[in-house]
Design an enzyme around this catalytic site. Structure first.
Site, PDB file in Angstrom:
ATOM      1  N   GLU A 191       0.838  -1.192   0.000  1.00 51.12           N
ATOM      2  CA  GLU A 191       0.000   0.000   0.000  1.00 51.12           C
ATOM      3  C   GLU A 191       0.875   1.245   0.000  1.00 51.12           C
ATOM      4  O   GLU A 191       1.774   1.376   0.841  1.00 51.12           O
ATOM      5  CB  GLU A 191      -0.914   0.028   1.227  1.00 51.12           C
ATOM      6  CG  GLU A 191      -1.981  -1.040   1.234  1.00 51.12           C
ATOM      7  CD  GLU A 191      -2.928  -0.935   2.420  1.00 51.12           C
ATOM      8  OE1 GLU A 191      -3.962  -1.619   2.410  1.00 51.12           O
ATOM      9  OE2 GLU A 191      -2.644  -0.157   3.369  1.00 51.12           O
ATOM     10  N   CYS A 192       0.611   2.144  -0.930  1.00 55.93           N
ATOM     11  CA  CYS A 192       1.222   3.477  -0.969  1.00 55.93           C
ATOM     12  C   CYS A 192       2.744   3.406  -0.977  1.00 55.93           C
ATOM     13  O   CYS A 192       3.346   3.181  -2.017  1.00 55.93           O
ATOM     14  CB  CYS A 192       0.686   4.325   0.176  1.00 55.93           C
ATOM     15  SG  CYS A 192       0.836   6.108  -0.115  1.00 55.93           S
ATOM     16  N   ALA A 193       3.407   3.583   0.148  1.00 59.60           N
ATOM     17  CA  ALA A 193       4.868   3.504   0.180  1.00 59.60           C
ATOM     18  C   ALA A 193       5.352   2.157  -0.334  1.00 59.60           C
ATOM     19  O   ALA A 193       6.382   2.074  -1.018  1.00 59.60           O
ATOM     20  CB  ALA A 193       5.376   3.740   1.601  1.00 59.60           C
TER      21      ALA A 193
ATOM     22  N   SER B 135      -1.166  -0.741  -4.548  1.00 60.70           N
ATOM     23  CA  SER B 135      -1.876   0.475  -4.950  1.00 60.70           C
ATOM     24  C   SER B 135      -1.649   1.551  -3.910  1.00 60.70           C
ATOM     25  O   SER B 135      -1.058   1.312  -2.856  1.00 60.70           O
ATOM     26  CB  SER B 135      -3.377   0.209  -5.100  1.00 60.70           C
ATOM     27  OG  SER B 135      -4.006   0.135  -3.827  1.00 60.70           O
TER      28      SER B 135
END
Length: 452
Positions: free
Chosen positions: A341-343, A430
């Site tokens: 997720e993200c990072a 994502s």
């Protein structure tokens, strides 16, 4: 199984808007009450990861989030009970609000607001007021905050950034006129500042010694300026909680088998964004959860069968992440399930700001000048390890980076008519942050895939 009501003392620390000093007062309360020998349970309304880190440092136990958007309003009281009971029962729960008292998901009439959570857990509100350039109007503001939603009880206020003894006296007189007790007053001269950056405060894990000093100073501040006995009395006025405690084992339906595969979860200063319930759910689903630090560990933990890489600030540590070539090579070669997720999405790509990353996903990422922030209602766009196509999931975005391309040939999600994220083999990555207490099947499916 019949749930026994629990008369858990609890209070919500709220404000009319962001910037009034909620985190200062909530963190200071947790630390000051702990100093007095009270086991305190820290909670945060909303999806934020950073404030709970300071709460955890102050309370000596995990900071936990209460977010109806992410987990469903039916789970909020149960999650509060669970968090306040683990690792041992608390004497009091302190719940820090988000934004202004009545601000929630845009277009949803206060859903997921601090007021919404205060109603769900039947807790009184301690309102923090920035009194800069305010006199009697502070009383009108406090009165209006309560009158806007009569189901929310304003039990008292803490005056923040008071200019002088005369200013404080004027404020106290005005609030007495409208029947709102003043439980504390903090002057501008004694404010304590925590280190900040582009997405808010600097996470505790990044500045450990400095963060300890900040929390100690906040304990001193609140202990000297807030009536702790009055706060405890207010918290004890909350009625018993009747909802059963949330149970991770019940949420995932028990362990998938006896194999107990190793699920490696990224942590350390670069990957600080995660919810305590994630590890609890993975463990309940049958995993052996082993943390690893992409800044320092040269390889994945021994026997790793699945990897979770959550959010954080990889852009701050990009050179150090790149320099750890052993772990990058390990992740590049790892063919088990990966949820990012993200990072984590950025770390799995080819490059971040021109610096090499793991290369598992064919994307480049860069910092931008634009903040992407908000709740999302997403639909899983493809079958993947944690999700099935068509599954509805609520999450949130919080980043200042962008990727090229913006999504893969098999996107992870669709929302607002657009594709987002990447499903590539056994990787699901994502920008969307999710809370698995709201989607426990994700943990169950990941552990089952690891066991296979």
């Amino acid at each position: 199984m019949v749930s026994v009501p629990w008369a858990l003392p609890r209070v919500v620390v709220a404000a009319p808007a962001s910037g009034h000093g909620k985190t200062t007062i909530a963190t200071g309360l947790l630390a000051a009450l702990r100093r007095r020998g009270h086991p305190v349970s820290p909670h945060k309304v909303g999806p934020d990861y950073i404030d709970p880190g300071y709460h955890a440092l102050a309370a000596g136990r995990p900071g936990r989030n209460l977010d109806p958007w992410l987990v469903g309003e039916e789970r909020i009281a149960g999650l509060l009970r669970h968090g306040a009971a683990v690792p041992r029962p608390a004497d009091i729960a302190v719940i820090e609000g988000v934004m202004g008292l009545h601000d929630g998901a845009v277009g949803h009439r206060g859903y997921a607001s601090t007021a919404h959570v205060a109603r769900l857990v039947a807790a009184p509100v301690l309102l923090v007021l920035d009194t800069t350039a305010q006199g009697r109007s502070a009383a009108a503001l406090a009165l209006g905050m309560g009158a806007f939603d009569p189901a929310v009880r304003i039990g008292g206020v803490v005056l923040n950034r008071v200019g002088s003894p005369r200013h404080e006296s004027l404020l106290r007189e005005a609030l007495a006129e409208v029947g709102v007790p003043v439980l504390g007053a903090v002057t501008r001269a004694v404010e304590v500042a925590a280190p900040a950056r582009h997405l808010g405060l600097v996470p505790v894990a990044e500045r450990a010694a400095e963060s300890v000093a900040v929390v100690d100073a906040l304990a001193d501040l609140v202990g000297a300026t807030v009536d702790l006995d009055a706060v405890l009395e207010l918290a004890r006025s909350a009625p018993p909680l009747t909802a059963p405690p949330w149970d991770p084992a019940a949420a995932v339906g028990g362990a998938a088998g006896s194999d107990r595969p190793v699920v490696a979860v990224a942590g350390g200063p670069a990957f600080t964004f995660g919810y305590a319930e994630t590890t609890e759910l993975l463990t309940a689903a049958g995993a052996t959860v082993v943390p690893f630090d992409p800044l320092r560990d040269g390889a994945l933990p021994a026997g790793t069968r699945a990897v979770v890489v959550g959010g954080g600030f990889p852009e701050v540590y990009v050179e150090a992440l790149a320099a750890n070539t052993g772990l990058r090579a390990d992740l590049a070669a790892f063919d088990g399930p990966v949820v990012a997720e993200c990072a984590g999405l950025l770390y799995l790509g080819r490059e971040l700001d021109g610096v090499p990353m793991c290369g598992r996903l064919d994307l480049t990422a860069r910092m931008t000048g634009r903040l992407t922030l908000g709740y999302r209602s997403a639909v899983a766009a493809a079958d993947s390890v944690p999700h099935t196509a068509g599954e509805l999931v609520r999450g949130h975005e919080f980043h200042r980076t962008g990727t090229d391309p913006g999504h893969g040939a098999r996107p992870a999600w669709r929302w607002d008519g657009a594709a987002h994220g990447f499903v590539a083999g056994r990787i699901h990555a994502s920008y969307l942050h999710t809370h698995w207490a709201g989607q426990p099947r994700a943990a169950q499916r990941l552990v089952a895939a690891a066991a296979r």
